[in-house]
Design a protein around this motif. Structure first.
Motif, PDB file in Angstrom:
ATOM      1  N   UNK A  94      -5.037  28.191 -10.918  1.00  0.00           N
ATOM      2  CA  UNK A  94      -5.432  29.338 -10.105  1.00  0.00           C
ATOM      3  C   UNK A  94      -6.891  29.671 -10.396  1.00  0.00           C
ATOM      4  N   UNK A  95      -7.709  29.735  -9.351  1.00  0.00           N
ATOM      5  CA  UNK A  95      -9.104  30.083  -9.549  1.00  0.00           C
ATOM      6  C   UNK A  95      -9.961  28.888  -9.923  1.00  0.00           C
ATOM      7  N   UNK A  96     -11.066  29.165 -10.589  1.00  0.00           N
ATOM      8  CA  UNK A  96     -12.085  28.158 -10.885  1.00  0.00           C
ATOM      9  C   UNK A  96     -12.356  28.067 -12.381  1.00  0.00           C
ATOM     10  N   UNK A  97     -12.876  26.909 -12.773  1.00  0.00           N
ATOM     11  CA  UNK A  97     -13.425  26.743 -14.109  1.00  0.00           C
ATOM     12  C   UNK A  97     -14.913  27.101 -14.099  1.00  0.00           C
ATOM     13  N   UNK A  98     -15.398  27.553 -15.227  1.00  0.00           N
ATOM     14  CA  UNK A  98     -16.825  27.820 -15.390  1.00  0.00           C
ATOM     15  C   UNK A  98     -17.561  26.512 -15.694  1.00  0.00           C
ATOM     16  N   UNK A  99     -18.852  26.443 -15.382  1.00  0.00           N
ATOM     17  CA  UNK A  99     -19.636  25.270 -15.788  1.00  0.00           C
ATOM     18  C   UNK A  99     -20.103  25.364 -17.246  1.00  0.00           C
ATOM     19  N   UNK A 100     -19.721  26.420 -17.943  1.00  0.00           N
ATOM     20  CA  UNK A 100     -19.981  26.560 -19.371  1.00  0.00           C
ATOM     21  C   UNK A 100     -18.742  27.158 -20.017  1.00  0.00           C
ATOM     22  N   UNK A 101     -18.683  27.089 -21.327  1.00  0.00           N
ATOM     23  CA  UNK A 101     -17.510  27.580 -22.033  1.00  0.00           C
ATOM     24  C   UNK A 101     -17.824  28.722 -22.973  1.00  0.00           C
ATOM     25  N   UNK A 102     -16.780  29.210 -23.634  1.00  0.00           N
ATOM     26  CA  UNK A 102     -16.941  30.319 -24.577  1.00  0.00           C
ATOM     27  C   UNK A 102     -17.978  29.980 -25.647  1.00  0.00           C
ATOM     28  N   UNK A 103     -17.946  28.749 -26.164  1.00  0.00           N
ATOM     29  CA  UNK A 103     -18.879  28.377 -27.231  1.00  0.00           C
ATOM     30  C   UNK A 103     -20.318  28.426 -26.750  1.00  0.00           C
ATOM     31  N   UNK A 104     -20.557  28.088 -25.485  1.00  0.00           N
ATOM     32  CA  UNK A 104     -21.917  28.149 -24.934  1.00  0.00           C
ATOM     33  C   UNK A 104     -22.417  29.588 -24.864  1.00  0.00           C
ATOM     34  N   UNK A 105     -21.513  30.513 -24.588  1.00  0.00           N
ATOM     35  CA  UNK A 105     -21.912  31.905 -24.388  1.00  0.00           C
ATOM     36  C   UNK A 105     -21.842  32.719 -25.680  1.00  0.00           C
ATOM     37  N   UNK A 106     -21.164  32.194 -26.698  1.00  0.00           N
ATOM     38  CA  UNK A 106     -20.916  32.993 -27.900  1.00  0.00           C
ATOM     39  C   UNK A 106     -22.203  33.528 -28.547  1.00  0.00           C
ATOM     40  N   UNK A 109     -22.072  36.205 -10.250  1.00  0.00           N
ATOM     41  CA  UNK A 109     -22.120  34.791 -10.630  1.00  0.00           C
ATOM     42  C   UNK A 109     -20.830  34.315 -11.288  1.00  0.00           C
ATOM     43  N   UNK A 110     -19.964  35.227 -11.700  1.00  0.00           N
ATOM     44  CA  UNK A 110     -18.809  34.861 -12.517  1.00  0.00           C
ATOM     45  C   UNK A 110     -17.740  34.134 -11.691  1.00  0.00           C
ATOM     46  N   UNK A 111     -17.338  32.919 -12.106  1.00  0.00           N
ATOM     47  CA  UNK A 111     -16.272  32.205 -11.398  1.00  0.00           C
ATOM     48  C   UNK A 111     -14.894  32.822 -11.587  1.00  0.00           C
ATOM     49  N   UNK A 112     -14.706  33.553 -12.693  1.00  0.00           N
ATOM     50  CA  UNK A 112     -13.473  34.314 -12.908  1.00  0.00           C
ATOM     51  C   UNK A 112     -13.863  35.693 -13.406  1.00  0.00           C
ATOM     52  N   UNK A 113     -13.088  36.693 -13.026  1.00  0.00           N
ATOM     53  CA  UNK A 113     -13.336  38.036 -13.537  1.00  0.00           C
ATOM     54  C   UNK A 113     -12.520  38.297 -14.798  1.00  0.00           C
ATOM     55  N   UNK A 114     -11.595  37.358 -15.111  1.00  0.00           N
ATOM     56  CA  UNK A 114     -10.785  37.426 -16.325  1.00  0.00           C
ATOM     57  C   UNK A 114     -10.008  38.739 -16.395  1.00  0.00           C
ATOM     58  N   UNK A 115      -9.703  39.219 -17.606  1.00  0.00           N
ATOM     59  CA  UNK A 115      -8.949  40.464 -17.766  1.00  0.00           C
ATOM     60  C   UNK A 115      -9.742  41.509 -18.536  1.00  0.00           C
ATOM     61  N   UNK A 170     -12.484  30.919 -19.332  1.00  0.00           N
ATOM     62  CA  UNK A 170     -13.535  30.062 -18.786  1.00  0.00           C
ATOM     63  C   UNK A 170     -12.967  28.813 -18.107  1.00  0.00           C
ATOM     64  N   UNK A 171     -11.664  28.594 -18.228  1.00  0.00           N
ATOM     65  CA  UNK A 171     -11.046  27.423 -17.600  1.00  0.00           C
ATOM     66  C   UNK A 171      -9.767  27.823 -16.859  1.00  0.00           C
ATOM     67  N   UNK A 172      -9.884  28.881 -16.084  1.00  0.00           N
ATOM     68  CA  UNK A 172      -8.732  29.362 -15.321  1.00  0.00           C
ATOM     69  C   UNK A 172      -8.221  28.296 -14.360  1.00  0.00           C
ATOM     70  N   UNK A 173      -9.124  27.460 -13.834  1.00  0.00           N
ATOM     71  CA  UNK A 173      -8.704  26.418 -12.909  1.00  0.00           C
ATOM     72  C   UNK A 173      -7.727  25.441 -13.518  1.00  0.00           C
ATOM     73  N   UNK A 174      -7.787  25.258 -14.841  1.00  0.00           N
ATOM     74  CA  UNK A 174      -6.850  24.354 -15.507  1.00  0.00           C
ATOM     75  C   UNK A 174      -5.416  24.861 -15.424  1.00  0.00           C
ATOM     76  N   UNK A 175      -5.253  26.160 -15.182  1.00  0.00           N
ATOM     77  CA  UNK A 175      -3.924  26.758 -15.059  1.00  0.00           C
ATOM     78  C   UNK A 175      -3.451  26.805 -13.608  1.00  0.00           C
TER      79      UNK A 175
END
Length: 615
Positions: free
Chosen positions: A129-141, A570-576, A122-127
């Motif tokens: 590359x790519x974008x951060x999400x406007x919400x995090x894992x805890x919001x979606x859990x 809608x997903x800012x990252x497709x992750x793995x 959810x915070x790929x932009x911090x690394x």
């Protein structure tokens, strides 16, 4: 149902697939009148539809993901590795992911794998590359848990916590116990667990551990689920089906159809729709009508019969419009409607999982071609500091031999018949049977799903010069892989080489430029190629500002109140991880905001201040 265009609806949902079916159920359960418009065909009846699809697959000469399902020239379904029949490919590399336009969507033919995203994703932009999400894992859990209940996920919570690093609430269990490991998984576990390999992007060796994968298919219900209440799997569709869902039978045809109905499809959710939800199939939405106040007034659609392009145009009015028609179709419809694009991001940031395949022969028989396509994987390359240098990846252990890499076992039969003998002549009789039994029973593959970052240059556009049979613009796709992704693919191949050594396996991986590998490329002097995973994402990207994104954290279009674009787009990252579970969780979360929007609109109307409509 006849005459839906004569009714004003609370909600119109465009698309009867994964996200659309979940949204329709949640809003229908709240009592809202929901119309679902599906571009593709529906089954002739609930009881006969599944049986007809199984028979269509059984008798199909070419067993591809869309073969069990009726398609139409009026609503084309792009096949995997589409090279121009529907997509207009206009990029350095081909976009090879297809999707199914039929009631149930691509959720009919998906793999059934349902892992969660990692918190880092959810915070790929911090690394960098790519974008951060406007919400995090805890919001979606909490919505992950709701989605796991709705679609019926089988998995091992303790293993996912220990080996993947996923946080769960104390005491939580998946609804069902994990799908048993295949014999191949067990062989790999003995050879790989506790070992290490060198990842070119990482500073330290990566520890190996074979981890079972969560699946949206029926396993044994977990007695501790829901504080001991347990879980009751959804029944099969149609009369005569067992009240409890059938356990996975290992048919090995999950893509495209599960004969036992153990795998979740959106049709199971549709079977639980209430009476306030109406479905219309063969209804291709052509435009979202935006009023002078910027709110959606409804949609226009064209209904067609059979496989002809003869169609009648209809208009329906609604208080709220939800686009849930796949990342590419959503983007196409927004572009045609000239809607939601003040940020110039509609259609941009198209993502997929480019998949590196490696394949070979184990030193012993491993029972290939049994069970789901993958039941376990290696998770240690999904997260960590290495993702600053190369794209992260997840490793699926492939149970279906070389099918995805080189073709079905019938191809090996043809090769042995042609020139399999030591004298260059074909094998016959007992010699042929021995050769086939030896090779096919030892086949295996690794599937490295590589994250692709959001890149605005990868995009979907439309051009009136390129139209389909209904006169709708075909998607024009510009697609490429960045060096960051290519470094991830190169790292995956280096990891694969070491895994083959640890297994004592013969590596038969070979990439050659040509029609069999349209995703061929060279990087740093070495050949590579990718297959497309069918995980299209990112074309109406989510963000925290209307200047840089299309939808907000609720998947509501910044430019138009009461217009939502939901799904992987809608997903800012497709992750793995396979994205379907995350898409389902987002849909359930957004449904709550849609309900609040509708209540607010009703309060305004009740107070004597009608919400303005388009003229």
């Amino acid at each position: 149902m006849s005459g839906p265009q004569g009714t004003r609806w609370d909600v119109v949902v465009v698309g009867g697939g994964f996200a659309g079916s979940l949204v329709a159920k949640r809003l229908g359960d709240q009592g809202w009148r929901v119309l679902v418009l599906e571009a593709g065909h529906g089954a002739s009846s609930p009881d006969g539809g599944h049986a007809d699809a199984v028979e269509a697959y059984r008798t199909a000469l070419l067993k591809v993901p869309n073969s069990p399902y009726r398609t139409s020239t009026a609503a084309p379904s792009p096949a995997m590795a589409d090279v121009g029949e529907y997509f207009v490919q206009n990029g350095p590399l081909p976009y090879g992911s297809g999707y199914l336009r039929a009631n149930g969507g691509t959720g009919l033919a998906w793999t059934g794998l349902a892992p969660r995203m990692h918190p880092e994703d959810f915070r790929a932009g911090d690394f960098g590359h790519g974008r951060n999400w406007p919400l995090g894992y805890d919001d979606l859990e909490p919505y992950y848990r709701a989605a796991e209940r709705e679609i019926g996920v089988a998995g091992d919570t303790e293993e996912q916590c220990a080996e993947v690093g996923l946080p769960f609430p104390e005491g939580y269990q998946f609804p069902m116990r994990s799908i048993p490991q295949s014999y191949l998984d067990q062989v790999m576990t003995k050879s790989l667990n506790g070992g290490t390999v060198r990842d070119p992007g990482a500073d330290d060796p990566v520890r190996l551990h074979v981890v079972t994968t969560p699946h949206a298919r029926n396993g044994l219900p977990h007695p501790s689920y829901d504080d001991g209440a347990g879980y009751r799997p959804a029944p099969g569709l149609g009369p005569g089906q067992p009240d409890r869902g059938t356990l996975c039978q290992g048919h090995a045809s999950c893509v495209p159809i599960c004969p036992s109905q153990a795998k979740y499809t959106p049709l199971k959710t549709q079977a639980r729709w209430g009476s306030s939800v109406t479905l219309v199939t063969r209804a291709v939405v052509t435009r979202v009508r935006i009023g002078a106040d910027g709110r959606p007034a409804g949609v226009d659609y064209r209904s067609y019969r059979d496989d002809t392009a003869d169609a009648v145009t209809h208009s329906v009015d609604a208080d709220l419009v939800v686009l849930a028609a796949h990342a590419i179709e959503n983007a196409k419809l927004l572009l045609v409607s000239e809607a939601a694009n003040s940020s110039d991001q509609v259609g941009r940031n198209l993502m997929d999982h480019p998949v590196l395949l490696t394949w070979g022969l184990m030193p012993q028989q491993v029972g290939a071609y049994r069970g789901p396509g993958s039941t376990s994987g290696l998770e240690g390359f999904r997260f960590g500091a290495a993702r600053t240098r190369r794209a992260p990846f997840r490793v699926e252990i492939g149970n279906w031999g070389w099918t995805w890499a080189t073709g079905s076992p019938e191809r090996r039969v043809a090769e042995f018949l042609g020139a399999g003998g030591s004298d260059g002549r074909g094998l016959l009789g007992a010699e042929l049977r021995r050769a086939l039994g030896d090779q096919i029973g030892r086949e295996f593959a690794f599937q490295f799903e590589v994250e692709q970052e959001a890149d605005p240059a990868n995009r979907v556009t439309v051009d009136p010069r390129h139209r389909d049979a209904l006169g709708m613009p075909r998607p024009i796709i510009r697609y490429d892989l960045s060096d960051y992704v290519k470094r991830g693919i190169a790292a995956a191949k280096a990891v694969s080489d070491q895994l083959f050594d640890l297994l004592g396996a013969e590596d038969h991986t070979r990439f050659e430029q040509g029609p069999e590998w349209p995703g061929y490329f060279e990087f740093e002097g070495r050949p590579y190629a990718y297959r497309a995973a069918g995980h299209g994402a990112g074309t109406h990207i989510m963000g925290d500002s209307p200047l840089t994104s299309v939808v907000d954290e609720w998947q509501r279009c910044w430019d138009h109140p009461y217009l939502y674009a939901v799904g992987c787009g809608s997903m800012p990252t497709v992750a793995t991880s396979n994205p379907s579970l995350t898409m389902a969780a987002l849909a359930l979360r957004s449904s709550e905001e849609m309900h609040r929007d509708l209540l607010g609109r009703r309060r305004i109307t009740s107070a004597g201040h009608p919400a303005p409509l388009a003229s």
